[in-house]
Design a protein around this motif. Structure first.
Motif, PDB file in Angstrom:
ATOM      1  N   LEU A  15     -20.254 -21.471   0.488  1.00 11.27           N
ATOM      2  CA  LEU A  15     -20.995 -21.921  -0.257  1.00 11.27           C
ATOM      3  C   LEU A  15     -21.335 -23.411   0.646  1.00 11.27           C
ATOM      4  O   LEU A  15     -22.314 -23.981   0.919  1.00 11.27           O
ATOM      5  CB  LEU A  15     -20.860 -22.081  -1.428  1.00 11.27           C
ATOM      6  CG  LEU A  15     -21.085 -20.885  -2.415  1.00 11.27           C
ATOM      7  CD1 LEU A  15     -20.773 -20.876  -3.656  1.00 11.27           C
ATOM      8  CD2 LEU A  15     -22.794 -20.310  -2.241  1.00 11.27           C
ATOM      9  N   GLY A  16     -20.244 -24.060   1.006  1.00 10.43           N
ATOM     10  CA  GLY A  16     -19.944 -25.206   1.638  1.00 10.43           C
ATOM     11  C   GLY A  16     -20.818 -25.199   3.001  1.00 10.43           C
ATOM     12  O   GLY A  16     -21.423 -26.043   3.469  1.00 10.43           O
ATOM     13  N   ALA A  18     -23.126 -22.993   4.080  1.00  9.74           N
ATOM     14  CA  ALA A  18     -24.492 -22.873   3.488  1.00  9.74           C
ATOM     15  C   ALA A  18     -25.251 -24.340   3.168  1.00  9.74           C
ATOM     16  O   ALA A  18     -26.438 -24.641   3.548  1.00  9.74           O
ATOM     17  CB  ALA A  18     -24.798 -22.006   2.342  1.00  9.74           C
ATOM     18  N   ALA A  19     -24.537 -25.032   2.470  1.00 12.36           N
ATOM     19  CA  ALA A  19     -24.897 -26.372   2.162  1.00 12.36           C
ATOM     20  C   ALA A  19     -25.213 -27.429   3.348  1.00 12.36           C
ATOM     21  O   ALA A  19     -26.134 -27.907   3.391  1.00 12.36           O
ATOM     22  CB  ALA A  19     -24.315 -27.062   1.209  1.00 12.36           C
ATOM     23  N   VAL A  20     -24.413 -27.201   4.347  1.00  9.78           N
ATOM     24  CA  VAL A  20     -24.455 -27.948   5.273  1.00  9.78           C
ATOM     25  C   VAL A  20     -25.776 -27.548   6.266  1.00  9.78           C
ATOM     26  O   VAL A  20     -26.380 -28.077   6.782  1.00  9.78           O
ATOM     27  CB  VAL A  20     -23.233 -27.928   6.335  1.00  9.78           C
ATOM     28  CG1 VAL A  20     -23.440 -28.467   7.614  1.00  9.78           C
ATOM     29  CG2 VAL A  20     -22.041 -28.706   5.501  1.00  9.78           C
ATOM     30  N   THR A  21     -25.807 -26.070   6.330  1.00 14.98           N
ATOM     31  CA  THR A  21     -26.897 -25.637   7.039  1.00 14.98           C
ATOM     32  C   THR A  21     -28.139 -25.822   6.395  1.00 14.98           C
ATOM     33  O   THR A  21     -29.028 -26.366   6.978  1.00 14.98           O
ATOM     34  CB  THR A  21     -26.858 -23.970   7.049  1.00 14.98           C
ATOM     35  OG1 THR A  21     -25.402 -23.689   7.624  1.00 14.98           O
ATOM     36  CG2 THR A  21     -27.865 -23.490   7.944  1.00 14.98           C
ATOM     37  N   ALA A  22     -28.237 -26.157   5.097  1.00 17.61           N
ATOM     38  CA  ALA A  22     -29.462 -26.428   4.066  1.00 17.61           C
ATOM     39  C   ALA A  22     -29.880 -27.960   4.661  1.00 17.61           C
ATOM     40  O   ALA A  22     -30.975 -28.453   4.859  1.00 17.61           O
ATOM     41  CB  ALA A  22     -29.521 -26.227   2.699  1.00 17.61           C
ATOM     42  N   TYR A  23     -28.834 -28.672   4.657  1.00 10.54           N
ATOM     43  CA  TYR A  23     -28.856 -30.168   5.011  1.00 10.54           C
ATOM     44  C   TYR A  23     -29.480 -30.257   6.649  1.00 10.54           C
ATOM     45  O   TYR A  23     -30.328 -31.262   6.577  1.00 10.54           O
ATOM     46  CB  TYR A  23     -27.571 -30.832   4.973  1.00 10.54           C
ATOM     47  CG  TYR A  23     -27.646 -32.460   5.373  1.00 10.54           C
ATOM     48  CD1 TYR A  23     -28.011 -33.381   4.262  1.00 10.54           C
ATOM     49  CD2 TYR A  23     -27.365 -32.613   6.686  1.00 10.54           C
ATOM     50  CE1 TYR A  23     -28.144 -34.916   4.801  1.00 10.54           C
ATOM     51  CE2 TYR A  23     -27.380 -34.100   6.826  1.00 10.54           C
ATOM     52  CZ  TYR A  23     -27.809 -35.037   5.982  1.00 10.54           C
ATOM     53  OH  TYR A  23     -27.823 -36.335   6.171  1.00 10.54           O
ATOM     54  N   ARG A  24     -29.361 -29.186   7.407  1.00  9.48           N
ATOM     55  CA  ARG A  24     -30.094 -29.527   8.790  1.00  9.48           C
ATOM     56  C   ARG A  24     -31.391 -28.737   8.714  1.00  9.48           C
ATOM     57  O   ARG A  24     -31.768 -28.603   9.723  1.00  9.48           O
ATOM     58  CB  ARG A  24     -29.022 -28.716   9.716  1.00  9.48           C
ATOM     59  CG  ARG A  24     -27.727 -29.523   9.677  1.00  9.48           C
ATOM     60  CD  ARG A  24     -26.881 -28.522  11.020  1.00  9.48           C
ATOM     61  NE  ARG A  24     -25.838 -29.469  10.938  1.00  9.48           N
ATOM     62  CZ  ARG A  24     -24.578 -28.771  11.622  1.00  9.48           C
ATOM     63  NH1 ARG A  24     -24.784 -27.725  12.379  1.00  9.48           N
ATOM     64  NH2 ARG A  24     -23.598 -29.429  11.929  1.00  9.48           N
ATOM     65  N   LYS A  25     -31.834 -28.645   7.632  1.00  8.51           N
ATOM     66  CA  LYS A  25     -33.314 -28.024   7.437  1.00  8.51           C
ATOM     67  C   LYS A  25     -33.472 -26.507   7.795  1.00  8.51           C
ATOM     68  O   LYS A  25     -34.518 -26.115   8.510  1.00  8.51           O
ATOM     69  CB  LYS A  25     -34.441 -28.818   8.280  1.00  8.51           C
ATOM     70  CG  LYS A  25     -34.086 -30.382   7.799  1.00  8.51           C
ATOM     71  CD  LYS A  25     -35.218 -30.696   6.575  1.00  8.51           C
ATOM     72  CE  LYS A  25     -35.048 -31.882   6.222  1.00  8.51           C
ATOM     73  NZ  LYS A  25     -35.005 -32.509   5.116  1.00  8.51           N
ATOM     74  N   ARG A  26     -32.272 -25.764   7.943  1.00 12.25           N
ATOM     75  CA  ARG A  26     -32.512 -24.374   8.324  1.00 12.25           C
ATOM     76  C   ARG A  26     -32.189 -23.620   6.972  1.00 12.25           C
ATOM     77  O   ARG A  26     -31.289 -23.168   6.658  1.00 12.25           O
ATOM     78  CB  ARG A  26     -31.362 -24.192   9.231  1.00 12.25           C
ATOM     79  CG  ARG A  26     -31.747 -24.527  10.687  1.00 12.25           C
ATOM     80  CD  ARG A  26     -30.446 -24.294  11.475  1.00 12.25           C
ATOM     81  NE  ARG A  26     -30.712 -25.024  12.741  1.00 12.25           N
ATOM     82  CZ  ARG A  26     -29.927 -25.065  13.710  1.00 12.25           C
ATOM     83  NH1 ARG A  26     -28.762 -24.578  13.653  1.00 12.25           N
ATOM     84  NH2 ARG A  26     -30.132 -25.663  14.756  1.00 12.25           N
ATOM     85  N   PHE A  27     -33.646 -23.806   6.120  1.00 14.59           N
ATOM     86  CA  PHE A  27     -33.172 -23.126   4.650  1.00 14.59           C
ATOM     87  C   PHE A  27     -33.068 -21.380   4.784  1.00 14.59           C
ATOM     88  O   PHE A  27     -32.346 -20.953   3.748  1.00 14.59           O
ATOM     89  CB  PHE A  27     -34.490 -23.377   4.096  1.00 14.59           C
ATOM     90  CG  PHE A  27     -34.573 -24.801   3.672  1.00 14.59           C
ATOM     91  CD1 PHE A  27     -33.725 -25.653   3.231  1.00 14.59           C
ATOM     92  CD2 PHE A  27     -35.609 -25.714   4.645  1.00 14.59           C
ATOM     93  CE1 PHE A  27     -33.872 -27.011   2.983  1.00 14.59           C
ATOM     94  CE2 PHE A  27     -35.760 -27.015   4.534  1.00 14.59           C
ATOM     95  CZ  PHE A  27     -34.798 -27.625   3.591  1.00 14.59           C
ATOM     96  N   LEU A  28     -33.770 -20.910   5.655  1.00 17.09           N
ATOM     97  CA  LEU A  28     -33.554 -19.077   5.829  1.00 17.09           C
ATOM     98  C   LEU A  28     -32.231 -18.844   5.941  1.00 17.09           C
ATOM     99  O   LEU A  28     -31.947 -17.857   5.378  1.00 17.09           O
ATOM    100  CB  LEU A  28     -34.608 -18.710   6.735  1.00 17.09           C
ATOM    101  CG  LEU A  28     -34.870 -17.108   6.646  1.00 17.09           C
ATOM    102  CD1 LEU A  28     -35.386 -16.649   5.475  1.00 17.09           C
ATOM    103  CD2 LEU A  28     -35.769 -16.636   8.088  1.00 17.09           C
ATOM    104  N   LYS A  29     -31.781 -19.557   7.080  1.00 18.35           N
ATOM    105  CA  LYS A  29     -30.344 -19.098   7.299  1.00 18.35           C
ATOM    106  C   LYS A  29     -29.279 -19.518   6.204  1.00 18.35           C
ATOM    107  O   LYS A  29     -28.324 -18.998   5.909  1.00 18.35           O
ATOM    108  CB  LYS A  29     -29.779 -19.948   8.680  1.00 18.35           C
ATOM    109  CG  LYS A  29     -28.410 -19.446   9.221  1.00 18.35           C
ATOM    110  CD  LYS A  29     -28.277 -20.125  10.577  1.00 18.35           C
ATOM    111  CE  LYS A  29     -27.219 -19.550  11.302  1.00 18.35           C
ATOM    112  NZ  LYS A  29     -26.883 -19.955  12.757  1.00 18.35           N
ATOM    113  N   ALA A  30     -29.492 -20.849   5.492  1.00 13.31           N
ATOM    114  CA  ALA A  30     -28.753 -21.287   4.495  1.00 13.31           C
ATOM    115  C   ALA A  30     -28.808 -20.178   3.313  1.00 13.31           C
ATOM    116  O   ALA A  30     -27.969 -19.880   2.598  1.00 13.31           O
ATOM    117  CB  ALA A  30     -29.045 -22.483   4.207  1.00 13.31           C
ATOM    118  N   ALA A  31     -30.060 -19.783   2.868  1.00 15.50           N
ATOM    119  CA  ALA A  31     -30.195 -18.802   1.978  1.00 15.50           C
ATOM    120  C   ALA A  31     -29.374 -17.425   2.397  1.00 15.50           C
ATOM    121  O   ALA A  31     -28.620 -16.837   1.254  1.00 15.50           O
ATOM    122  CB  ALA A  31     -31.777 -18.399   1.798  1.00 15.50           C
TER     123      ALA A  31
END
Length: 150
Positions: A15-16, A18-31
């Motif tokens: 989950l951590g 994924a949060a970093v990935t979402a911060y980098r604007k890669r939402f599909l990969k984060a999900a």
């Protein structure tokens, strides 16, 4: 108890990430990472991890896996033998009887392309005289060819 702790830690780490990935604007990969991270947590909550941990250290469970492996091996071996041998014993006997009673190609003696046309007028070389025993060598072959209309 330790397996549940490890699975919870793996979920928290996922989950951590994924949060970093979402911060980098890669939402599909984060999900997708969130989905993968929630799997170990769900397994802990359902009790599947506890069951798996008990199974991993049980000699009876390992013997059961061995029996299942032997069973699978027997299934695959019998299947391979059946394919190679042409089926069960009854099927092979029935096929042999059918092959004896029925001709494979009943019209094999009739020519399939119609009457042969004479070859173009080409000068034929004169045949060399053969010894008597060389013609005997090809008599069997000639008989087979005549039988099949060739």
């Amino acid at each position: 108890m330790i397996a549940e702790t490890v699975c919870s830690a793996v979920s928290a780490a996922g989950l951590g990430i994924a949060a970093v990935t979402a911060y980098r604007k890669r939402f599909l990969k984060a999900a997708r990472l969130v989905a993968y991270s929630l799997v170990p947590l769900g397994l802990v909550m359902t009790g599947a991890v506890e069951w798996a941990a008990e199974t991993a250290f049980s000699p009876v469970a390992w013997a059961g896996f061995g029996v299942l492996g032997v069973s699978w091996l027997l299934f695959m071996t019998t299947r391979a033998v059946e394919r190679r041998g042409g089926g069960t014993r009854k099927e092979r006997k029935a096929a042999a009887r059918a092959a004896q009673s029925e001709a494979v190609a009943p019209a094999a003696s009739a020519p399939s392309l119609g009457p042969a046309k004479p070859p173009a007028t080409r000068p034929q070389p004169k045949a060399k005289p053969r010894a008597a025993d060389s013609s005997d060598d090809f008599s069997d072959i000639e008989a087979i060819l005549k039988k099949h209309g060739i």
